[in-house]
Design a protein around this motif. Structure first.
Motif, PDB file in Angstrom:
ATOM      1  N   VAL A 123       0.837  -1.194   0.000  1.00  0.00           N
ATOM      2  CA  VAL A 123       0.000   0.000   0.000  1.00  0.00           C
ATOM      3  C   VAL A 123       0.873   1.246   0.000  1.00  0.00           C
ATOM      4  O   VAL A 123       1.999   1.234   0.486  1.00  0.00           O
ATOM      5  N   SER A 124       0.343   2.287  -0.554  1.00  0.00           N
ATOM      6  CA  SER A 124       0.919   3.631  -0.549  1.00  0.00           C
ATOM      7  C   SER A 124       2.212   3.689  -1.354  1.00  0.00           C
ATOM      8  O   SER A 124       2.695   2.701  -1.904  1.00  0.00           O
ATOM      9  N   TYR A 125       2.763   4.906  -1.401  1.00  0.00           N
ATOM     10  CA  TYR A 125       3.938   5.164  -2.220  1.00  0.00           C
ATOM     11  C   TYR A 125       5.147   4.384  -1.720  1.00  0.00           C
ATOM     12  O   TYR A 125       5.457   4.389  -0.542  1.00  0.00           O
ATOM     13  N   GLY A 126       5.836   3.725  -2.617  1.00  0.00           N
ATOM     14  CA  GLY A 126       7.052   2.996  -2.270  1.00  0.00           C
ATOM     15  C   GLY A 126       6.818   1.650  -1.637  1.00  0.00           C
ATOM     16  O   GLY A 126       7.780   0.936  -1.335  1.00  0.00           O
ATOM     17  N   TYR A 127       5.552   1.276  -1.420  1.00  0.00           N
ATOM     18  CA  TYR A 127       5.224  -0.017  -0.812  1.00  0.00           C
ATOM     19  C   TYR A 127       6.036  -0.275   0.461  1.00  0.00           C
ATOM     20  O   TYR A 127       6.655  -1.321   0.629  1.00  0.00           O
ATOM     21  N   LEU A 128       6.016   0.697   1.372  1.00  0.00           N
ATOM     22  CA  LEU A 128       6.718   0.510   2.646  1.00  0.00           C
ATOM     23  C   LEU A 128       6.056  -0.556   3.502  1.00  0.00           C
ATOM     24  O   LEU A 128       6.655  -1.062   4.442  1.00  0.00           O
ATOM     25  N   PHE A 129       4.816  -0.865   3.184  1.00  0.00           N
ATOM     26  CA  PHE A 129       4.114  -1.945   3.884  1.00  0.00           C
ATOM     27  C   PHE A 129       3.623  -2.947   2.862  1.00  0.00           C
ATOM     28  O   PHE A 129       3.007  -2.589   1.863  1.00  0.00           O
ATOM     29  N   GLY A 153       3.342   6.666   9.609  1.00  0.00           N
ATOM     30  CA  GLY A 153       3.066   5.416   8.911  1.00  0.00           C
ATOM     31  C   GLY A 153       3.875   4.276   9.500  1.00  0.00           C
ATOM     32  O   GLY A 153       5.082   4.403   9.713  1.00  0.00           O
ATOM     33  N   ASN A 154       3.213   3.152   9.802  1.00  0.00           N
ATOM     34  CA  ASN A 154       3.843   1.981  10.419  1.00  0.00           C
ATOM     35  C   ASN A 154       4.372   2.268  11.819  1.00  0.00           C
ATOM     36  O   ASN A 154       5.214   1.517  12.325  1.00  0.00           O
ATOM     37  N   ALA A 155       3.888   3.357  12.463  1.00  0.00           N
ATOM     38  CA  ALA A 155       4.418   3.715  13.775  1.00  0.00           C
ATOM     39  C   ALA A 155       3.356   4.198  14.760  1.00  0.00           C
ATOM     40  O   ALA A 155       3.670   4.414  15.919  1.00  0.00           O
ATOM     41  N   ALA A 156       2.109   4.372  14.311  1.00  0.00           N
ATOM     42  CA  ALA A 156       1.074   4.906  15.191  1.00  0.00           C
ATOM     43  C   ALA A 156      -0.258   4.217  14.935  1.00  0.00           C
ATOM     44  O   ALA A 156      -0.474   3.630  13.878  1.00  0.00           O
ATOM     45  N   GLY A 169       1.908   1.818   5.840  1.00  0.00           N
ATOM     46  CA  GLY A 169       2.413   2.444   4.627  1.00  0.00           C
ATOM     47  C   GLY A 169       2.763   3.905   4.838  1.00  0.00           C
ATOM     48  O   GLY A 169       2.794   4.415   5.962  1.00  0.00           O
ATOM     49  N   ARG A 170       3.033   4.585   3.761  1.00  0.00           N
ATOM     50  CA  ARG A 170       3.428   5.993   3.820  1.00  0.00           C
ATOM     51  C   ARG A 170       2.192   6.889   3.848  1.00  0.00           C
ATOM     52  O   ARG A 170       1.270   6.718   3.061  1.00  0.00           O
ATOM     53  N   VAL A 171       2.169   7.828   4.784  1.00  0.00           N
ATOM     54  CA  VAL A 171       1.078   8.792   4.865  1.00  0.00           C
ATOM     55  C   VAL A 171       1.117   9.690   3.634  1.00  0.00           C
ATOM     56  O   VAL A 171       2.160  10.236   3.274  1.00  0.00           O
ATOM     57  N   ALA A 172      -0.018   9.844   2.963  1.00  0.00           N
ATOM     58  CA  ALA A 172      -0.107  10.676   1.769  1.00  0.00           C
ATOM     59  C   ALA A 172      -0.530  12.103   2.142  1.00  0.00           C
ATOM     60  O   ALA A 172      -0.656  12.436   3.324  1.00  0.00           O
ATOM     61  N   MET A 173      -0.754  12.937   1.140  1.00  0.00           N
ATOM     62  CA  MET A 173      -1.049  14.348   1.411  1.00  0.00           C
ATOM     63  C   MET A 173      -2.353  14.539   2.179  1.00  0.00           C
ATOM     64  O   MET A 173      -2.403  15.311   3.137  1.00  0.00           O
ATOM     65  N   ASP A 174      -3.418  13.853   1.771  1.00  0.00           N
ATOM     66  CA  ASP A 174      -4.727  14.060   2.377  1.00  0.00           C
ATOM     67  C   ASP A 174      -5.337  12.808   2.979  1.00  0.00           C
ATOM     68  O   ASP A 174      -6.412  12.872   3.570  1.00  0.00           O
TER      69      ASP A 174
END
Length: 232
Positions: A123-129, A153-156, A169-174
């Motif tokens: 999910v999200s940009y870069g598939y960090l998750f 992202g992945n921490a809270a 995943g990575r938090v996006a703009m909105d």
């Protein structure tokens, strides 16, 4: 927009998360301070639009509670002793505030959509998750443009459907994505990013520890960038 939800429009008033400022909590916190002999407040308490809580709302409560403004930049004025000057941590209910106080601000978003995520999918940009097992995810309102710091992202966690569920995943703009697993979640459900731990809501300490920002910086950013609403 996260890749897992590509093609699904993010529209309507529910798109913007709400920073709720509780005047009731603000009044209670001011009363606790006044009961301890505090009778003045530092003018710096109102900087950054009162730490993102809103100058008008905060000033009204302090005035009604009988607090006198003390301007530290006025060198003709003899400042009172520190124990008579209102502490911002106490009045806004941040970590370390006195017993009997409560957080004044909370940040609340809403579920836009839910979807199944299969093992190995990202999910999200870069598939960090990437999912270790099949699960379900929710796209929720609230991103870094509203003060939801990208490093969360992945921490809270958030409070959703009576449970604490992780942001992934990575938090996006909105928007951001929450792993909801088997929780009963549907479009429009409220998501609490932070609020009052006494009500089972996530604390700002988790944000502070994950981001390295102070709680003062976090509430100010949220209050200035989210859709702020003063409630009782």
């Amino acid at each position: 927009m996260t890749d897992a939800f590509r093609g699904q429009a993010v529209t309507g008033p529910e798109r913007t998360p709400i920073a709720r400022v509780s005047q009731g909590a603000l009044r209670r916190n001011a009363h606790v301070a006044a009961s301890a002999g505090v009778d003045r407040y530092d003018s710096r308490l109102l900087r950054g639009d009162a730490w993102g809580h809103g100058v008008s709302a905060v000033s009204e409560v302090l005035r009604d509670a009988g607090f006198v403004r003390n301007d530290p930049e006025d060198d003709t004025h003899v400042p009172p002793s520190d124990d008579r000057v209102l502490d911002a941590v106490a009045v806004f209910g941040l970590t370390g505030a006195p017993l009997g106080t409560a957080p004044v601000m909370s940040l609340r978003g809403a579920v836009l959509a839910t979807k199944t995520l299969r093992v190995g999918e990202g999910v999200s940009y870069g598939y960090l998750f990437r999912a270790a097992i099949d699960t379900r995810i929710a796209l929720v309102t609230g991103g870094y443009a509203q003060g939801v710091v990208r490093s969360l992202g992945n921490a809270a966690d958030v409070a959703l459907a009576g449970r604490r569920l992780p942001i992934i995943g990575r938090v996006a703009m909105d928007v951001c994505v929450v792993d909801i697993a088997d929780a009963e979640v549907q479009r429009g459900d409220e998501v609490v990013f932070f609020g009052d731990p006494a009500r089972g809501e996530p604390s700002l300490t988790q944000w502070r520890d994950a981001t390295g920002f102070s709680e003062a910086e976090l509430v100010t950013a949220v209050g200035l960038h989210a859709n702020r609403r003063v409630v009782e």
